[in-house]
Design a protein around this motif. Structure first.
Motif, PDB file in Angstrom:
ATOM      1  N   GLU A  26    -111.571  11.731 -31.150  1.00 21.95           N
ATOM      2  CA  GLU A  26    -110.408  11.393 -30.325  1.00 21.95           C
ATOM      3  C   GLU A  26    -109.821  12.626 -29.653  1.00 21.95           C
ATOM      4  O   GLU A  26    -109.451  12.591 -28.470  1.00 21.95           O
ATOM      5  N   THR A  27    -109.734  13.726 -30.391  1.00 25.90           N
ATOM      6  CA  THR A  27    -109.191  14.957 -29.822  1.00 25.90           C
ATOM      7  C   THR A  27    -110.067  15.453 -28.682  1.00 25.90           C
ATOM      8  O   THR A  27    -109.573  15.827 -27.605  1.00 25.90           O
ATOM      9  N   ILE A  28    -111.366  15.464 -28.911  1.00 23.30           N
ATOM     10  CA  ILE A  28    -112.288  15.942 -27.878  1.00 23.30           C
ATOM     11  C   ILE A  28    -112.277  15.001 -26.681  1.00 23.30           C
ATOM     12  O   ILE A  28    -112.301  15.448 -25.524  1.00 23.30           O
ATOM     13  N   ALA A  29    -112.212  13.697 -26.927  1.00 26.79           N
ATOM     14  CA  ALA A  29    -112.140  12.743 -25.816  1.00 26.79           C
ATOM     15  C   ALA A  29    -110.881  12.962 -24.988  1.00 26.79           C
ATOM     16  O   ALA A  29    -110.901  12.846 -23.755  1.00 26.79           O
ATOM     17  N   ALA A  30    -109.766  13.295 -25.658  1.00 27.49           N
ATOM     18  CA  ALA A  30    -108.495  13.497 -24.958  1.00 27.49           C
ATOM     19  C   ALA A  30    -108.440  14.819 -24.207  1.00 27.49           C
ATOM     20  O   ALA A  30    -107.472  15.081 -23.485  1.00 27.49           O
ATOM     21  N   GLY A  31    -109.457  15.661 -24.376  1.00 23.90           N
ATOM     22  CA  GLY A  31    -109.496  16.934 -23.662  1.00 23.90           C
ATOM     23  C   GLY A  31    -108.672  18.024 -24.299  1.00 23.90           C
ATOM     24  O   GLY A  31    -108.376  19.041 -23.658  1.00 23.90           O
ATOM     25  N   SER A  32    -108.296  17.843 -25.569  1.00 18.66           N
ATOM     26  CA  SER A  32    -107.521  18.867 -26.267  1.00 18.66           C
ATOM     27  C   SER A  32    -108.432  19.722 -27.134  1.00 18.66           C
ATOM     28  O   SER A  32    -109.553  19.328 -27.464  1.00 18.66           O
TER      29      SER A  32
END
Length: 605
Positions: free
Chosen positions: A503-509
């Protein structure tokens, strides 16, 4: 109870067990009755409480309710029997009857406290009842789980100031036992007092075992100041990772079965939303839409988490019948099961699913949210009915002991690359932790991070429920964070590649991930995320991110691009569905049916 009454009571229990209890449970219960009878002078509760508890653990809630009513009829004024009846009434969804029973229950203070706590958790208390509960607990000089439940209940009901006042008054009046120091730290965190919690947790760090050090590292009470030397070492690792050729970067290759694998109808069985949204339901539904899969969600807690579902066994059976009718109506090619709950006598189980599979001809994919050593019994119970399974990449299922089955198992990749996580948001938060805190050591770690000068936020408990009630709000928080902290270890030996990684990687963070060998199989450390092994390293990474924002942004972007390239919705769905669709039917259907129905040996022995 007089000695002549003992054989009569044993006879009543034996007759009732033989008439009402599922056959698989009878032998153990009858043996308990014999032991109670042989003892000769145990109270009636020593006979019936174990019977009721066995029925509860097994998931025979309607029979448990009948047992509770028999128990109360034999000794109507026994408060512990009536308390047990109230608990069971809540389990089977008879809230009004339970509230009448528990509201009027009198007895020892501990019985009354338990009754009021049950009411608080199931519909709430009136103001006089809160006052009564507080007064009773104030007189209990040993801190117990009931005190903690009272604090949690008040916080959940929007009364944190009153909860804080109670804790202050109680600790002034009574001595905190050494064994309760950690619980005091947890309570302080729940009340939003990380500095006080940090003090309570000091002994945990000083006396840290090797097992705890494996989970969250060691900490001597102070963090070494961040300096140019520390920054240079981090930059050196990052530059070395970016110097690697692409073919040398960490990557899991998902099987490619071509576009035909996606042109199928899928039904996913999972649970309904709890206090928080069901993440898998959202991820798999939205990613299926992007992948072009004909997807149908069947979210029913009675099937997927039957222990949590408040309703009768008869109602669960009705919902199973409706599920069967939906299968007959939709005729899916593949049924995806969210295997999240221990198996009990009610709800969906491998035997029921195998019967439907053999009759209707669909394939089965099992999603194992947790698949490490302690969850292998559940995984093994579902294995006979699975054509494909997704499990954590570090699961023992990939080892040689499971070679007969693991050719059907794929590493779990959470399909988070969909709209909610792809919407850009302005980064206006520092490093964030958002998630569950199930271990004392996690609270201890967070208490230090929240009191260091790094701008760290922990969005947990009631704050999480308010700020991230759905996946849209949760995704916004991730995308607004300069970095997201993840804690991946669940035991000293077991890491999980959690949904928050994806989720973090998908959100670009930027992902700040515990040093996890599982995550390092999918993504390259220092190029796709920043790993940590101790509390001090987290603090240093927070300083690095503030001083080197361009590197932080570059690492986050590199990870997002890598995930988009290799772990997108089509790759995930194509791998799972293709693996399931290419499995041959069982050569001996009746042997397969028998193996699936043997799930009961996993739960009941």
């Amino acid at each position: 109870m007089t000695p002549p009454e003992v054989p009569a009571m044993a006879a009543i229990a034996c007759g009732w067990i033989e008439d009402e209890v599922p056959e698989m449970l009878q032998a153990g219960m009858l043996e308990r009755v014999d032991k109670w009878l042989a003892h000769g002078h145990l109270p009636l509760g020593g006979l019936w409480h174990p019977i009721v508890e066995t029925l509860r653990r097994s998931g025979a809630y309607d029979v448990e309710l009948a047992a509770c009513r028999v128990m109360v009829s034999l000794e109507p004024m026994q408060p512990s029997f009536r308390l047990r009846l109230g608990q069971c009434l809540i389990r089977v969804g008879r809230q009004d009857e339970a509230r009448r029973m528990l509201g009027g229950l009198v007895g020892l203070p501990l019985i009354r406290i338990e009754a009021l706590l049950l009411l608080a958790a199931n519909g709430g208390l009136s103001s006089p009842q809160w006052d009564e509960l507080e007064a009773l607990l104030a007189e209990e000089g040993g801190w117990t789980g009931s005190h903690g439940a009272f604090i949690r209940g008040m916080v959940a009901c929007g009364m944190p100031e009153r909860a804080e006042a109670f804790m202050t008054q109680w600790t002034r009046r009574w001595t905190i036992a050494p064994t309760q120091i950690m619980e005091m730290g947890v309570i302080a965190m729940l009340l939003g007092q990380p500095l006080k919690a940090r003090g309570f947790f000091d002994p945990l760090w000083k006396d840290a075992s090797d097992a705890q050090a494996e989970m969250v590292g060691r900490f001597d009470g102070t963090v070494r100041p961040y300096d140019d030397e520390i920054e240079a070492a981090l930059l050196s690792r990052i530059e070395a990772a970016f110097a690697l050729d692409e073919e040398n970067l960490a990557r899991i290759v998902l099987p490619d079965h071509g576009p035909e694998a996606l042109r199928v109808r899928v039904m996913m069985v999972t649970f309904g939303d709890r206090a928080l949204a069901n993440d898998f339901a959202v991820h798999f539904r939205e990613s299926a839409r992007i992948a072009g899969v004909d997807f149908h969600l069947h979210a029913d807690s009675a099937l997927a988490v039957p222990r949590e579902f408040q309703g009768s066994d008869a109602e669960v059976a009705e919902r199973l019948a409706f599920f069967e009718s939906e299968l007959e109506r939709l005729r899916p090619d593949v049924v995806v099961i969210d295997c999240v709950s221990p198996l009990i006598l009610r709800g969906l189980n491998p035997g029921i699913l195998m019967d439907l599979k053999l009759r209707l001809g669909f394939k089965v994919v099992c999603l194992m949210r947790d698949s490490h050593r302690y969850a292998m019994a559940l995984l093994s119970a579902w294995a006979p009915v699975c054509d494909a399974m997704a499990a954590d990449i570090l699961s023992p299922v990939f080892g040689p002991d499971h070679a007969s089955f693991n050719h059907r198992v794929l590493p779990m990749v959470v399909p988070a690359l969909h709209d909610a996580f792809l919407r850009p948001h302005h980064s206006d938060l520092d490093m964030v932790f958002i998630g569950s805190v199930n271990f004392v050591a996690r609270y201890a770690l967070l208490s230090v991070l929240m009191t260091e000068d790094i701008g760290f936020s922990a969005i947990i408990g009631e704050r999480r429920a308010k700020e991230a009630p759905d996946m849209e709000a949760y995704a916004r928080i991730l995308s607004r964070a300069s970095a997201v902290l993840n804690i991946s270890v669940h035991t000293p030996e077991d890491h999980l590649v959690t949904g928050r990684v994806w989720e973090t990687i998908a959100a670009g963070s930027l992902l700040v991930e515990q040093d996890n060998p599982g995550t390092a199989r999918f993504f390259q450390p220092y190029r796709h995320y920043l790993p940590w092994g101790s509390l001090e390293e987290i603090v240093h990474l927070a300083h690095f991110i503030k001083r080197q924002p361009r590197w932080a942004e570059r690492i986050a972007a590199e990870a997002h691009g890598w995930a988009t390239r290799w772990y997108g919705p089509k790759a995930i769905w194509g791998g799972l569905l293709g693996r399931a669709l290419t499995q041959a039917p069982p050569p001996d259907p009746e042997a397969a049916r028998a193996a699936a129905h043997a799930w009961m040996s996993v739960t009941f022995g």
